[in-house]
Scaffold this active site. Sequence first.
Site, PDB file in Angstrom:
ATOM      1  N   LYS A   1      -3.804  -1.072  -0.810  1.00 53.00           N
ATOM      2  CA  LYS A   1      -3.898  -2.083  -1.869  1.00 53.00           C
ATOM      3  C   LYS A   1      -3.402  -1.510  -3.202  1.00 53.00           C
ATOM      4  CE  LYS A   1      -5.400  -5.455   0.629  1.00 53.00           C
ATOM      5  NZ  LYS A   1      -4.460  -6.551   0.968  1.00 53.00           N
TER       6      LYS A   1
ATOM      7  N   TYR B   1      -7.074   2.083   3.778  1.00 54.60           N
ATOM      8  CA  TYR B   1      -7.014   0.646   3.452  1.00 54.60           C
ATOM      9  C   TYR B   1      -6.951   0.448   1.938  1.00 54.60           C
ATOM     10  CZ  TYR B   1      -8.709  -3.927   2.098  1.00 54.60           C
ATOM     11  OH  TYR B   1      -8.844  -5.136   1.462  1.00 54.60           O
TER      12      TYR B   1
ATOM     13  N   SER C   1      -7.719  -6.183  -3.864  1.00 51.74           N
ATOM     14  CA  SER C   1      -9.133  -5.927  -3.601  1.00 51.74           C
ATOM     15  C   SER C   1      -9.747  -5.085  -4.703  1.00 51.74           C
ATOM     16  CB  SER C   1      -9.246  -5.189  -2.260  1.00 51.74           C
ATOM     17  OG  SER C   1     -10.524  -4.635  -2.083  1.00 51.74           O
TER      18      SER C   1
END
Length: 340
Positions: free
Chosen positions: A155, A151, A126
Amino acid sequence: MKKVLVTGGLGFIGSHTVVELQEKGYEVVILDDLSNSSIDVLAGITAITGKAPIFEKLDLKEKSKVESFFEQHQDIVGVIHFAASKAVGESVDKPLMYYENNINTLVYVLKSLLQLPTQNFIFSSSCTVYGQAEQMPITESASIKVAESPYGNTKQIGEEIIADTCKVNTSLSAIALRYFNPIGAHSSTKIGELPIGVPQNLVPFITQTAAGLRQELSVFGNDYPTPDGTCVRDYIHVVDLAKAHVVALERLVGGNNATNYETFNVGTGTGSTVLEVIQSFEKVSGKKLNYKFAPRREGDVIQAFADTTKANTDLGWKAERNLDEALLSAWKWEKHIRNI
């Protein structure tokens, strides 16, 4: 037919990628625990391609089951790893859930993949890894900032795990695709975005508001240093994003990668403000949206849009669909599932 494993293959991006893989002649095996997806998506994929992918309900947090699956599928030529929790706000509230689900599962899949004769891996990453980048558009060489959320951190850690593993395992070839903002739906309206509960993303909230499910749309912040004061993002049609995965996989299968770990931005290269997205939707749908301005949301960066030169040149991939087309497809999907 070459066999490809797609984890989280019944999710939004995963399902569209499965369709593109099948249409390219790959045999697809889907692993999904259905925690954030629906088994109905399998019928949608089958209706589009005329072929049902192999599906197994499996929780990747169960290490022994992951090992057993890979032992039974030694002929896999590549893994595309989507399976992960992905809501920024939820990750702030439930960090341990996100670290367990996003990191442990990645480790288990990689460990099992290293036992196979062919080891090709595509990671669903991302643009959150960049945080608030200092320069626009964002290139792959932009510095990785401290993550804005658990989150985003998963990544970053995920990419580090893959890079470290590739350093000591020359048989493993991996590509991390750093997505910008996927939106839209398949032109058949047989698959699309199916958020569970209140949507975390802008476009499903827009379409649900237009469909009457939501009273009004909140635009978080109108005092950002952008052309109209609202956040800027790079919105990419999910079908274009799905095609990028197929191109990336074929790069690895064909041995055309420059190194055994590569990163690519996947976006359109164009930034759009929230108000521009609203205006585009109103234009293509003919619906007037009821929206209000709300305070800024924690964790939101001011702007993020991609420099896609590397993907265009090295990967040979380019986004083909514009914002209007993506929003129209999202609206057609919403009308289809609501029977409007």
